[in-house]
Design an enzyme around this catalytic site. Structure first.
Site, PDB file in Angstrom:
ATOM      1  N   CYS A 115     -91.442  55.816 -39.819  1.00 44.58           N
ATOM      2  CA  CYS A 115     -91.325  54.544 -39.097  1.00 44.58           C
ATOM      3  C   CYS A 115     -90.674  54.738 -37.735  1.00 44.58           C
ATOM      4  O   CYS A 115     -89.739  55.514 -37.578  1.00 44.58           O
ATOM      5  CB  CYS A 115     -90.569  53.528 -39.934  1.00 44.58           C
ATOM      6  SG  CYS A 115     -91.453  53.031 -41.427  1.00 44.58           S
ATOM      7  N   GLU A 144     -80.601  50.381 -51.088  1.00 43.31           N
ATOM      8  CA  GLU A 144     -80.473  49.930 -49.707  1.00 43.31           C
ATOM      9  C   GLU A 144     -80.489  48.405 -49.679  1.00 43.31           C
ATOM     10  O   GLU A 144     -81.272  47.767 -50.383  1.00 43.31           O
ATOM     11  CB  GLU A 144     -81.613  50.479 -48.852  1.00 43.31           C
ATOM     12  CG  GLU A 144     -81.503  51.976 -48.623  1.00 43.31           C
ATOM     13  CD  GLU A 144     -82.584  52.522 -47.710  1.00 43.31           C
ATOM     14  OE1 GLU A 144     -83.568  51.791 -47.455  1.00 43.31           O
ATOM     15  OE2 GLU A 144     -82.459  53.670 -47.265  1.00 43.31           O
ATOM     16  N   CYS A 152     -89.859  61.900 -44.514  1.00 44.52           N
ATOM     17  CA  CYS A 152     -89.226  60.595 -44.709  1.00 44.52           C
ATOM     18  C   CYS A 152     -87.880  60.661 -45.422  1.00 44.52           C
ATOM     19  O   CYS A 152     -87.354  61.725 -45.695  1.00 44.52           O
ATOM     20  CB  CYS A 152     -90.202  59.641 -45.378  1.00 44.52           C
ATOM     21  SG  CYS A 152     -91.495  59.109 -44.219  1.00 44.52           S
ATOM     22  N   ASP A 153     -87.373  59.474 -45.756  1.00 46.86           N
ATOM     23  CA  ASP A 153     -85.948  59.227 -45.961  1.00 46.86           C
ATOM     24  C   ASP A 153     -85.210  60.214 -46.861  1.00 46.86           C
ATOM     25  O   ASP A 153     -84.162  60.726 -46.494  1.00 46.86           O
ATOM     26  CB  ASP A 153     -85.750  57.818 -46.509  1.00 46.86           C
ATOM     27  CG  ASP A 153     -86.081  56.753 -45.478  1.00 46.86           C
ATOM     28  OD1 ASP A 153     -86.903  57.035 -44.591  1.00 46.86           O
ATOM     29  OD2 ASP A 153     -85.545  55.649 -45.567  1.00 46.86           O
ATOM     30  N   LYS A 154     -85.678  60.436 -48.080  1.00 45.38           N
ATOM     31  CA  LYS A 154     -84.931  61.296 -49.006  1.00 45.38           C
ATOM     32  C   LYS A 154     -85.517  62.694 -49.092  1.00 45.38           C
ATOM     33  O   LYS A 154     -84.933  63.570 -49.722  1.00 45.38           O
ATOM     34  CB  LYS A 154     -84.905  60.675 -50.414  1.00 45.38           C
ATOM     35  CG  LYS A 154     -84.353  59.273 -50.447  1.00 45.38           C
ATOM     36  CD  LYS A 154     -82.979  59.179 -49.807  1.00 45.38           C
ATOM     37  CE  LYS A 154     -82.522  57.744 -49.634  1.00 45.38           C
ATOM     38  NZ  LYS A 154     -83.343  56.941 -48.738  1.00 45.38           N
ATOM     39  N   ASP A 182     -89.276  54.375 -49.084  1.00 46.24           N
ATOM     40  CA  ASP A 182     -88.210  53.389 -49.243  1.00 46.24           C
ATOM     41  C   ASP A 182     -88.663  51.984 -48.876  1.00 46.24           C
ATOM     42  O   ASP A 182     -88.200  51.004 -49.462  1.00 46.24           O
ATOM     43  CB  ASP A 182     -87.004  53.777 -48.384  1.00 46.24           C
ATOM     44  CG  ASP A 182     -86.164  54.859 -49.037  1.00 46.24           C
ATOM     45  OD1 ASP A 182     -86.726  55.635 -49.835  1.00 46.24           O
ATOM     46  OD2 ASP A 182     -84.958  54.935 -48.760  1.00 46.24           O
ATOM     47  N   SER A 194     -80.620  50.483 -45.181  1.00 54.53           N
ATOM     48  CA  SER A 194     -81.760  51.142 -44.555  1.00 54.53           C
ATOM     49  C   SER A 194     -81.381  51.538 -43.140  1.00 54.53           C
ATOM     50  O   SER A 194     -80.538  50.901 -42.506  1.00 54.53           O
ATOM     51  CB  SER A 194     -82.952  50.181 -44.530  1.00 54.53           C
ATOM     52  OG  SER A 194     -83.908  50.587 -43.584  1.00 54.53           O
TER      53      SER A 194
END
Length: 616
Positions: free
Chosen positions: A195, A491, A122-124, A81, A517
């Protein structure tokens, strides 16, 4: 007794062809009859949170084989992202979640796998795999790649902690020199891993612990630390035991829908509120609940948000603490321990180890456990060495952070705030709700009234912010960025970041049907439902309209009369096929994204597919 799914392809003369192909993958006569366990990896060199995962599937697979199973690995896609942010690439981020869920379903069902180990980060990717797990409802254990070490650099003779968001803010700040900006950029992301703050990736990996689908330590133990290797080995060992519990003992409690049940979903949301997690977690939990046919909705989230205090404050809400500090304080189990002592958790839940909440806390809560090995695991710390390799260091803190009055994790009595880190707001502009990360909102901004500055896209808003057209007191409204309207629900990290860069972070609000985000802080309100493209009131806002925001009372209101709004709606709908679409926006939208938009629901439903359009 349930039959092993894999027997469909490994038993009977009519499956001779399938067995011949299985043999070509390395299976032998002795393997036919053993559980076939999918190792669902997500290695890619595009994403720092996944760059170190290439060989970790092998660790899991070897342990599966040693424990009496057959391991078969495959890979999913993974979008970064942060790299996709601020340009057309972000349109693909949320839709990739559905693609990941579908690809896992396709592979597992096509080959009749009996169970899964999901290697996400990570995100998704974690949400996509979680959706697939609850959709398939076969035994599963999650083990993620782990958090990145926090960046550190020396500015003005002082060592400061950094992360990706600092690099973005300082990069856009005209008062920061090129040299300082470059120094921060080079220091912000020093290692592999997700992150380092409580952004979406780490939030979701923490929630998987609370759901009971990941092992203790999964959400907070650093990607670089040698101790994390044991999580992968244990996942391989325990998935075989979990699989046999279901198929050989008819123990349905081993299935993900019975582990991650409504009580567990509530506990996960309680954790999220207490630690000020990413607002994206709301979207993903709602989506996962729908896949698992679990009765969990925005109404539940609103109810929970009103009673849960803010017990753990982490970047981006503060620069004092990052995930490595959360781990030192006891990680997810440490937060759950304080929530349990506050009487806020559902106790009738279990995890993939077969432990109930009381047993889990007794074994893994640093405030309770007598196990020195567990305490040593939570003492695992950063090395401060740039690397892309997993398990590359074994540094430890000299002591744990057990200060529950002024430390990273706190008791209810010493909470950062008696109001939790997330809130659901309702009002005429968000009839189905919207989400704000209250953990990142300045106390003076909890109530806010200002005139709207309306933009039809993130890009238009960014140009106005950097061009000085947004001033203190404004409510920046960015619409047609929802699941349908974007499409893809981008985002809005760049608009919020640039508001900070321009010195407006505490004097402006931002309202959008898009999302944020996990790195966002400030008065940033997203997930406005219904979205503009679905006829939501946000599509009727005009420049200069006043918007009232009241977080303590969970309200958000467009201060325009009902008669005027009815007239505006009539005017909008007179546009026919062009109604409820952005005016004057030029955006290339691929057929893949158009297909996503055709089936997407608004954020209050998790932005999942509208199953009614598919006969579901």
């Amino acid at each position: 007794m349930p039959k092993y799914r894999s027997h469909t392809t490994t038993h009977g003369r009519n499956m001779a062809g399938a067995r011949a192909l299985w043999r070509a993958t390395g299976m032998t006569d002795d393997d036919f009859g053993k559980p076939i366990i999918a190792v669902v990896n997500s290695f890619t060199q595009f994403v720092p949170g996944h760059v170190h995962l290439r060989d970790l599937g092998k660790l899991v697979a070897e342990q599966i084989v040693a424990s009496g199973g057959v391991a078969k690995e495959f890979n999913t896609i993974a979008v970064d992202d942060g790299i996709a942010m601020g340009h057309g690439g972000m349109l693909y981020s949320l839709p990739s979640r559905e693609l990941i869920a579908d690809s896992v379903e396709y592979m597992v069902n096509a080959h009749c796998a009996d169970a899964m180990v999901c290697i996400s980060n990570c995100d998704k990717i974690t949400p996509g795999m979680l959706m697939a797990s609850l959709r398939l409802n076969i035994p599963v254990i999650f083990v993620s790649g782990g958090p990145m070490e926090a960046g550190k650099t020396k500015l003005s003779d002082k060592i400061i902690k950094l992360d990706l968001i600092d690099a973005m803010i300082q990069g856009a700040n005209p008062n920061v020199s090129d040299e300082e900006s470059a120094q921060i950029e080079r220091s912000a992301c020093p290692t592999c891993g997700s992150c380092s703050g409580m952004f979406t990736a780490n939030s979701m990996n923490c929630l998987n612990e609370a759901l009971g689908l990941a092992l203790p330590g999964n959400g907070s133990l650093l990607a670089t630390h040698a101790d994390r290797k044991q999580l992968f080995l244990d996942a391989g060992k325990h998935i075989v035991a979990l699989t046999k519990r279901y198929y050989e003992q008819d123990d349905v409690s081993a299935l993900p829908r019975n582990i991650a049940n409504k009580a567990a979903f509530e506990n996960a949301m309680i954790l999220d509120i207490a630690m000020g997690g990413s607002t994206n977690t709301v979207l993903h939990l709602l989506a996962a609940a729908q896949e698992g046919e679990i009765d969990f909705s925005m109404t539940d989230i609103d109810r929970l948000s009103r009673k849960v205090p803010h017990l753990c404050k982490v970047a981006p809400s503060t620069q004092k603490y990052h995930m490595e500090d959360v781990h030192r304080a006891g990680g997810v189990i440490g937060i759950l321990g304080e929530l349990d002592r506050a009487g806020l958790l559902n106790r009738d839940v279990s995890n993939v180890l077969g432990l109930n909440l009381t047993q889990t806390l007794e074994a893994y809560d640093v405030m309770l456990t007598q196990d020195e090995g567990v305490k040593q695991m939570y003492a695992a710390g950063p090395a401060g060495i740039r690397t892309t390799k997993a398990f590359s260091q074994d540094c430890r803190y000299p002591s744990l952070d057990t200060d529950r009055e002024e430390g990273c994790i706190r008791t209810r009595e010493h909470a950062y705030s008696q109001d939790g880190g997330l809130a659901v707001l309702y009002g005429n502009i968000a009839a189905d709700g919207c989400i704000v990360k209250t953990a990142g909102v300045d106390k003076d901004s909890l109530t806010f009234r200002g005139p709207a500055k309306v933009f039809e896209s993130q890009d238009e808003a960014v140009e106005a912010i950097l061009g000085g057209k947004v001033v203190a007191g404004d409510v920046v409204v960015i619409r047609y960025e929802g699941p349908k309207g974007g499409p893809g629900m981008q985002e809005m990290l760049y608009p919020t970041t640039y508001l900070k860069s321009m010195g407006l972070g505490k004097s402006c609000a931002l309202l959008t049907d898009g999302r944020f985000s996990g790195g966002t802080s400030g008065l940033s309100i997203g997930h406005v439902s219904p979205e503009a493209a679905s006829g939501g009131l946000i599509g009727l806002v005009q420049d200069g309209d006043f918007i009232n925001i009241d977080i303590p009372n969970r309200g958000i209101v467009l201060d325009v009369s009902e008669a005027e709004l009815a007239a505006r709606r009539e005017t909008e709908e007179a546009h026919g096929d062009a109604a409820w679409s952005p005016k004057g926006r030029e955006r290339q939208v691929s057929y893949a994204l158009r297909a996503y938009a055709m089936l997407a629901t608004s954020a209050d439903k998790g932005a999942v597919r509208d199953k009614s359009k598919l006969g579901g």
